[in-house]
Design an enzyme around this catalytic site. Structure first.
Site, PDB file in Angstrom:
ATOM      1  N   CYS A  19       0.808  -1.137   0.057  1.00 14.39           N
ATOM      2  CA  CYS A  19      -0.144   0.005   0.050  1.00 14.39           C
ATOM      3  C   CYS A  19       0.966   1.274  -0.065  1.00 14.39           C
ATOM      4  O   CYS A  19       2.045   1.058   0.049  1.00 14.39           O
ATOM      5  CB  CYS A  19      -0.974   0.102   1.077  1.00 14.39           C
ATOM      6  SG  CYS A  19       0.016   0.207   2.793  1.00 14.39           S
ATOM      7  N   ASP A 432      10.206  27.766 -31.584  1.00 16.89           N
ATOM      8  CA  ASP A 432      11.328  28.359 -32.161  1.00 16.89           C
ATOM      9  C   ASP A 432      10.964  28.282 -33.694  1.00 16.89           C
ATOM     10  O   ASP A 432      10.096  27.392 -34.231  1.00 16.89           O
ATOM     11  CB  ASP A 432      12.717  27.743 -31.969  1.00 16.89           C
ATOM     12  CG  ASP A 432      13.755  27.989 -32.891  1.00 16.89           C
ATOM     13  OD1 ASP A 432      14.197  28.880 -32.785  1.00 16.89           O
ATOM     14  OD2 ASP A 432      14.401  26.988 -33.234  1.00 16.89           O
ATOM     15  N   ASP A 635      18.358  27.436 -28.000  1.00 17.80           N
ATOM     16  CA  ASP A 635      16.992  27.313 -27.210  1.00 17.80           C
ATOM     17  C   ASP A 635      17.073  26.888 -25.844  1.00 17.80           C
ATOM     18  O   ASP A 635      15.856  26.838 -25.150  1.00 17.80           O
ATOM     19  CB  ASP A 635      16.074  26.343 -28.238  1.00 17.80           C
ATOM     20  CG  ASP A 635      15.949  26.895 -29.709  1.00 17.80           C
ATOM     21  OD1 ASP A 635      15.914  28.169 -29.610  1.00 17.80           O
ATOM     22  OD2 ASP A 635      15.917  26.238 -30.515  1.00 17.80           O
TER      23      ASP A 635
END
Length: 748
Positions: A19, A432, A635
């Site tokens: 659990c 871009d 980028d």
């Protein structure tokens, strides 16, 4: 492409977890090991992924000390062993459910029909004592793992689902045995045995766990499908000899032959031959790709029609497929914020339930109806059984596992669960230009010549000079010359002029190839070419001017064309309710022309790499969540700054490392697919969490007897066991619905 972290994580298979409380116990134990940076435990896969400098031996030792089992998962063999163990567990649970059901079901039917003998007769006492001993055997065989687990947790001052099950069924059996042995000592109204309840509860819990295990196997199918893609052998070419060798013996530089219908074993570049290759597993695109000498091939992709020999350049864990598997595992083991909240709640849930069970017992014993002990036992047992937080612990990881696997099927690599959750809430996508919206490969689109020159002659002169240049525009001119079959003469006295172009002598002619500044600097009159230069710039194309012997000769138009599917993909993103922004370092005129062709309204042009991250920050106004897609080193800062970075898989490793999501195929459709899958996954998680919380919020009060004063009814402990098992199975089944989700068929 590199998607792995700089420190290779240690993966462990964990046994004994049942659990969310177990997850918290194991994670806390792992975090206490010196050198551990992060530890994520996956209840669904029963695995742990640990990042840091600690050794596998130290991690295994601390997990075992916490009361659980652990082995290292280091290769495909270990994965196979783990899967075999999971399959054995499924069959073991099924047998346990059948054995306990074989005793409990007849007892339950006989009890309901009133066929069972009285506890006060000698025959009845003997029957119930024998029944108690049989049920004890069933508890040991079919439920022994619950009691062992509860004991381990007690030794470590903790509690989990095993604790609840063991306390509930153990109390029921012990009370029933006391009634069978000493019926005269128990008040008549409390003189009832609950052997059938104990064994039926064990049967139902085991059955629920078995069904959950089978459903979990379906959920983790994405990794299994990826592992199957790896062939076990490769056909090694050594001179005139060819032989099959194990995949793990290959080294960089080996020549390998691939025949029709075979899977490509590792990454490399074709040396000879040609074929078409099915790269669907890599890109999500069904159309095969033509491959010729010099083209790259990826391990795990399927060769179709031809045969070829390629040279290996990535082997072992460095191949694209191996890194995809690593990325999928990493994401499946990570936790989004919504999942961490559920874990925090579940970690304190079991102790809270034990307190509620004690309070329930005290209330029923002190103010409940006669017989107080019997009512106290039934309600306390029911609270312990129904409150197991299995469904709560499974709610998030099972959906993440299926969602990440579904994304991988479509060529989308999600690095972590947080990126997956954030992608569902994006409001703006910044794109871009070069290599993202456009193909990233400059192409000649046309040529204009002045009097005295024809196209072929002009191409010959321009290509001869550009043969000495490495500039992308020069490569575009050379490619077109080759495609048209134009012979390229030799150039002499080549000179590259930074920022302007190049000069050379071709067949005794002085040739200049470059921009307007180059010709003007050499005193050459542009003349009638000026109007064409302005037209091309307005259309987003780059004019390359050519002058011969101090006279303008013509202009070649070069453009980076839109990717074939960019317009359709941007339309899909709009349908998803996103604002689209184009962000580029290119000239404003070129960027505006590309944006108009692609259907983008907002443009930021002539932005330096450092400025791109600042634009992202500017766009992130309150209520706005901004994603960024790009493929270049320039980028990377913006990808890291954005809420979610989408790296085009055709781009650089730095861009990919900076992004939360990688689009292997490089198509903008991947962004729309990723967002659609993200929204479906987060919706699925919310459904699971709502169901799990609602189940416990309603179930515990009803189990404690909240409805008894009004209706006179109490929840049967056996029904509580069935409800608990059903809740887990329901969560897993709901998550598996994601396997049928098709993002492109559901653009909205």
């Amino acid at each position: 492409m590199s998607t792995a972290s700089s420190v290779k994580p240690v993966r462990l298979a964990i046994t004994g977890m049942s659990c969310a409380g177990c997850v918290a116990s194991v994670e806390n134990a792992l975090h206490r090991v010196p050198g551990v940076v992060a530890a994520n435990v996956n209840l669904v896969e029963r695995t742990a992924q640990v990042t840091g400098s600690s050794s596998a031996e130290a991690l295994i030792a601390v997990v075992r000390a916490a009361g659980y089992g652990a082995i290292e998962l280091s290769d495909a063999t270990a994965e196979t062993e783990r899967d075999r163990a999971e399959n054995d567990r499924y069959h073991r649970l099924l047998r346990a459910a059948l054995v306990s059901g074989a005793l409990g079901a007849p007892l339950m039917v006989a009890e309901m029909a009133g066929w069972l003998p009285s506890l006060l007769t000698p025959v009845g006492r003997l029957f119930w004592i024998v029944t108690g001993l049989l049920s004890l055997g069933v508890l040991v065989y079919a439920g022994g793992h619950f009691f062992v687990g509860a004991w381990r947790q007690l030794r470590h001052h903790s509690a989990n689902m095993d604790t609840l099950i063991a306390l509930g069924t153990g109390s029921a059996w012990l009370y029933s045995m006391l009634v069978a042995l000493f019926p005269d000592s128990i008040p008549s109204l409390a003189r009832h045995a609950y052997f059938e309840a104990a064994v039926i509860i064990i049967a139902l819990v085991n059955l629920g766990a078995a069904l959950e295990s089978r459903a979990r196997g379906k959920a983790s199918a994405a990794i299994q499908r990826l592992l199957v893609l790896r062939p076990k052998t490769a056909r090694l070419v050594q001179g005139d000899q060819e032989r099959d060798v194990p995949l793990e013996t290959l080294v960089i530089g080996d020549l390998i032959r691939v025949r029709p219908g075979e899977k490509i074993p590792v990454d490399g570049v074709i040396d000879s031959g040609h074929s078409t290759v099915d790269e669907a597993m890599l890109t999500g695109e069904a159309l095969p790709v033509s491959k010729r000498p010099g083209d790259a091939v990826a391990g795990g992709t399927l060769n179709q029609t031809g045969t070829f020999v390629f040279r290996a350049n990535r082997v072992g864990e460095d191949t694209v497929l191996a890194q995809i598997i690593a990325a999928v595992r990493q994401a499946q083991n990570s936790k989004p914020p919504i999942g961490r909240l559920a874990d925090q709640v579940a970690a304190i849930f079991v102790p809270a339930v034990l307190i509620i069970a004690v309070l329930t017992a005290l209330v029923w014993f002190n103010v409940g109806p006669q017989p107080p002990f019997g009512f106290m036992l039934v309600t306390t047992l029911t609270v312990l059984i129904i409150a197991c937080p299995c469904a709560l612990g499974l709610a998030t990881p099972i959906s993440i596992m299926v969602g990440v696997g579904k994304a991988a099927e479509h060529g989308i690599l999600v690095r972590d669960g947080e990126a997956l959750q954030r992608a569902s809430r994006l409001t703006t996508i910044v794109l871009d230009k070069t290599g993202t919206v456009t193909a990233g490969r400059p192409t000649v689109t046309g040529i204009t010549t002045l009097a005295g020159f024809d196209e072929t002659e002009l191409f010959q002169l321009a290509a001869a000079v550009e043969a000495g240049s490495e500039h992308p525009l020069a490569q575009a001119i050379l490619n077109t010359a080759h495609q048209r079959g134009i012979s390229i003469p030799r150039s002499e006295r080549f000179t590259a002029i930074a920022g302007q172009g190049a000069r050379g002598t071709v067949e005794n002619h002085t040739v200049l190839v470059g921009n307007r500044q180059l010709l003007e600097a050499n005193g050459i009159v542009i003349g009638s070419l000026d109007a064409e230069i302005k037209r091309l710039a307005a259309a987003g194309q780059t004019p390359v001017l050519i002058a011969v012997d101090q006279h303008a000769a013509g202009v070649i138009a070069i453009a980076d064309p839109l990717k074939p599917d960019s317009v359709a993909a941007i339309h899909r993103l709009r349908q998803l309710g996103l604002r689209i922004v184009l962000l580029t370092g290119d000239h404003t005129a070129t960027a505006s022309a590309i944006a108009a062709a692609a259907g983008i309204d907002t443009v930021f042009a002539e932005i330096p790499p450092t400025g791109k991250a600042e634009i992202i920050a500017t766009l992130e106004t309150p209520g706005e969540l901004v994603g960024m897609a790009g493929d270049g080193i320039n980028d990377a800062p913006a990808l890291a700054r954005a809420a979610v970075g989408f790296a085009m898989g055709t781009g650089t490793d730095i861009a990919i490392e900076s992004a939360g999501i990688t689009l292997v195929g490089g198509s903008l459709h991947g962004i729309a697919d990723a967002i659609a899958i993200s929204r479906a996954t987060v919706t699925n998680i919310r459904q699971n969490l709502f169901g799990a919380f609602l189940y416990n919020m309603l179930g515990i009060p009803i189990a404690a007897g909240a409805l008894y004063p009004v209706t006179g009814l109490l929840l049967n402990p056996m029904l509580a066991g069935a409800a608990m098992a059903l809740s887990s199975f329901t969560v897993v089944s709901n998550a598996n619905r994601l396997r049928a989700f098709q993002p492109r068929a559901n653009p909205k």
